[in-house]
Enzyme design. Structure first.
Site, PDB file in Angstrom:
ATOM      1  N   ASN A   1       8.667  31.381  -8.580  1.00 24.43           N
ATOM      2  CA  ASN A   1       9.472  31.366  -9.794  1.00 24.43           C
ATOM      3  C   ASN A   1       9.295  30.048 -10.545  1.00 24.43           C
ATOM      4  O   ASN A   1       8.626  30.002 -11.579  1.00 24.43           O
ATOM      5  CB  ASN A   1      10.944  31.595  -9.429  1.00 24.43           C
ATOM      6  N   ASP A   2       9.863  28.973 -10.007  1.00 30.21           N
ATOM      7  CA  ASP A   2       9.853  27.703 -10.731  1.00 30.21           C
ATOM      8  C   ASP A   2       8.447  27.224 -11.079  1.00 30.21           C
ATOM      9  O   ASP A   2       8.243  26.602 -12.111  1.00 30.21           O
ATOM     10  CB  ASP A   2      10.562  26.627  -9.907  1.00 30.21           C
ATOM     11  N   VAL A   3       7.473  27.535 -10.213  1.00 32.27           N
ATOM     12  CA  VAL A   3       6.117  27.044 -10.457  1.00 32.27           C
ATOM     13  C   VAL A   3       5.425  27.764 -11.608  1.00 32.27           C
ATOM     14  O   VAL A   3       4.304  27.431 -11.966  1.00 32.27           O
ATOM     15  CB  VAL A   3       5.233  27.138  -9.196  1.00 32.27           C
TER      16      VAL A   3
END
Lengths: 465, 102
Positions: A394-396
């Site tokens: 997600n965050d990446v």
């Protein structure tokens, strides 16, 4: 019994073999040979130690027994451990190195004659300082790794534990470690030695509890580094070249990995160490509180999209490890390849819970390593790819890191997933990732959300291909 | 004046840090997990200290406090040595190149 000089030469040889062991890891082809060098180096070091003490009468049998007990446990664990549990295993192993360093330091402190360090209560000053450093760093490594292990294992919550006055307390303890070491060296009193160990255990514990789950790659690398410095400290005490060389190698290896991990998150080392990240990050997600429309689909839609694609890039993350979806994923990719679709994998440096975590899982699932690419190698390819299949990450992938200076992850290198013609997101729910930041990708026109368990969804898609 | 042997050990230490620095930067990122497990295994060469401590007990009192700590450290370190090298081997055996078929 062999002479001191001869054994020193052999220790040097095993040190060199350890360097070659790390050197071998520069490519997968040479890596197995490297591991073999490491084993040979270890066998030489142990054999020479036996020969140089020349004492085969009293404790020898027990040494072998304890060696065998440890060896059997180690071998058993190594064969049984699933690849997804590698971060826990490495953290656990670090704790053992730390504790072993502490025990060796205690043994040397109580019986300095055996190590030619003087006599009890009158240990050579230099040796005492080295011993204290080795013991303190070892103790920090041990308790820190135990906490890291508990957090990774899920026994302890992965969310940061913070309290008021945490940093001043830690600073105070670090200062007292220096003071107690000084007192120990000036008085030679064993009381100070035990106090030193106790506060070192305590600080290791306190340093790691405020660090959140997704910062574990940095923590594990850091503890890796500490275990090296602890070994080097003991190496100086024992005047053993193999131990000094190894300690330095491992210490710098862990430090470099921590650096790479920090860079992968665009955060300074101190920012990570001070901890608390992800605990109360609300600022940037407040703007998106209202429900935005999300396109969600099922396995059939996903299969349809991929079937009509000519190239697909897979972006795996920690969620894939949790769902143990790597084998199902590879089966899906095999089916895609049968349809002449080009598939490659994109790995973000901090995907997973330790450096290289995703690579090992994919390798376990028989994915060839030359289909797996690092961020810099593949980031330009997203623009030409038809489908990005984001599984458990997600965050990446969050574009906010590039275009929202307010975002806590602003500046972090991310995979340019949004440049693909369409994006498939396999996720359990719409909940934000670890950093607590909303991902604008979810609401994009060309994004299709697949809400399901990563493994089940991947299997479903394969059926529909 | 003679140079203190400590200085020689310090030299080895500092130079090894540099060797480590360059060697580790050349490790391919996909092998970072095996790197950690193998560094784990080799740092357990601390077992040499444990063996010395374990063998130091005299025959009347094999389990003196000092040598007991030595014995325990031997077990801890050997868990790491065997576990570390074996699990590294297991991981490295999985890294395969693309098959040239099809």
């Amino acid at each position: 019994m062999i002479s001191e000089n001869l054994s020193a030469i052999f220790y040097l040889i095993s040190g060199v073999l350890f360097i070659l062991a790390l050197r071998g890891l520069s490519s997968p082809e040479t890596s197995r040979q490297g591991n073999f060098f490491g084993i040979v180096g270890m066998v030489i070091a142990i054999t020479v130690t036996f020969l140089s003490t020349g004492n085969f009468s009293s404790g020898f049998a027990y040494v072998l027994i304890f060696l065998l007990i440890g060896g059997l446990i180690g071998a058993f664990i190594a064969y049984k451990i699933p690849m997804t549990a590698m971060p826990e295993l490495v953290a656990g192993f670090h704790s053992l190195v730390g504790l072993a360093a502490v025990f060796v330091a205690i043994a040397a402190f109580l019986n300095p004659e055996a190590f030619n360090l003087g006599s009890l209560g009158d240990i050579k000053l230099g040796s005492l300082i080295e011993m204290s450093i080795g013991a303190a760093v070892g103790a920090i490594t041990f308790s820190g790794s135990v906490i890291a292990f508990l957090k990774l294992q899920g026994i302890m919550s992965g969310s940061p534990i913070t309290f008021k006055g945490q940093h001043p307390l830690n600073a105070l303890i670090l200062i007292s470690i220096v003071v107690v070491t000084y007192l120990l060296c000036s008085t030679q009193s064993s009381n100070f030695f035990w106090i030193l160990l106790a506060i070192s255990f305590l600080i290791g514990f306190l340093l790691i509890i405020p660090i959140g789950g997704a910062d574990m790659p940095v923590v594990i690398s850091m503890l890796n580094s500490y275990s090296g410095w602890a070994a080097a400290g003991i190496g100086f005490t024992l005047e053993n070249t193999a131990l000094i060389i190894t300690g330095a190698l491992v210490g710098s290896s862990g430090a470099i990995l921590s650096y790479i991990m920090c860079k992968g998150m665009n955060r300074s080392f101190f920012n990570v160490i001070l901890g608390g990240f992800g605990a109360t990050e609300q600022s940037s997600s407040t703007g998106s509180k209202e429900q935005k429309p999300v396109k969600s689909g099922n396995a059939e839609d996903a299969a349809f999209l991929m079937k009509n694609a000519s190239s697909v890039i897979i972006v795996p993350g920690y969620g894939m490890a949790v769902a143990q979806a790597q084998h199902a994923l590879r089966e899906m990719v095999d089916t895609l390849k049968k349809n002449d679709i080009k598939v490659s994998y994109a790995i973000h440096p901090v995907a997973g819970r330790m450096p290289g975590h995703m690579n090992v899982l994919l390798a376990e699932a028989n994915v060839a390593y030359d289909e797996v690419f690092e961020l810099e190698e593949i980031n330009n390819d997203f623009a030409n790819a038809d489908v990005a299949f984001v599984i458990g990450a997600n965050d990446v992938t969050n574009p906010a890191a590039k275009n929202d200076p307010q975002s806590p992850i602003y500046g972090m290198p991310v995979l340019d997933v949004e440049k693909c013609k369409s994006v498939l997101f396999v996720k359990r729910s719409l909940s934000p990732g670890y950093a607590g930041i909303d991902n604008s990708l979810f609401y994009k026109e060309n994004t299709l959300m697949l809400f399901a368990d990563a493994k089940k969804m991947t299997e479903e898609i394969t059926k529909n291909l | 004046m003679e140079i203190d042997p400590f200085i020689f050990r310090l030299s080895i230490f500092i130079l090894s840090i540099f060797i480590g620095y360059y060697v580790v930067w050349s490790v391919t990122p996909s092998l970072h997990t095996p790197l950690m497990s193998v560094t784990n295994a080799i740092s357990s060469v601390i077992i040499v200290g444990a063996i010395i401590a374990g063998l130091a007990g005299n025959s009347e009192n094999i389990f003196s406090i000092s040598s007991t700590f030595g014995f325990l450290a031997i077990s801890l370190a050997s868990i790491n040595i065997f576990g570390g090298f074996l699990v590294t081997h297991r991981m490295l055996a999985m890294y395969k190149k693309k098959k040239k078929d099809k």
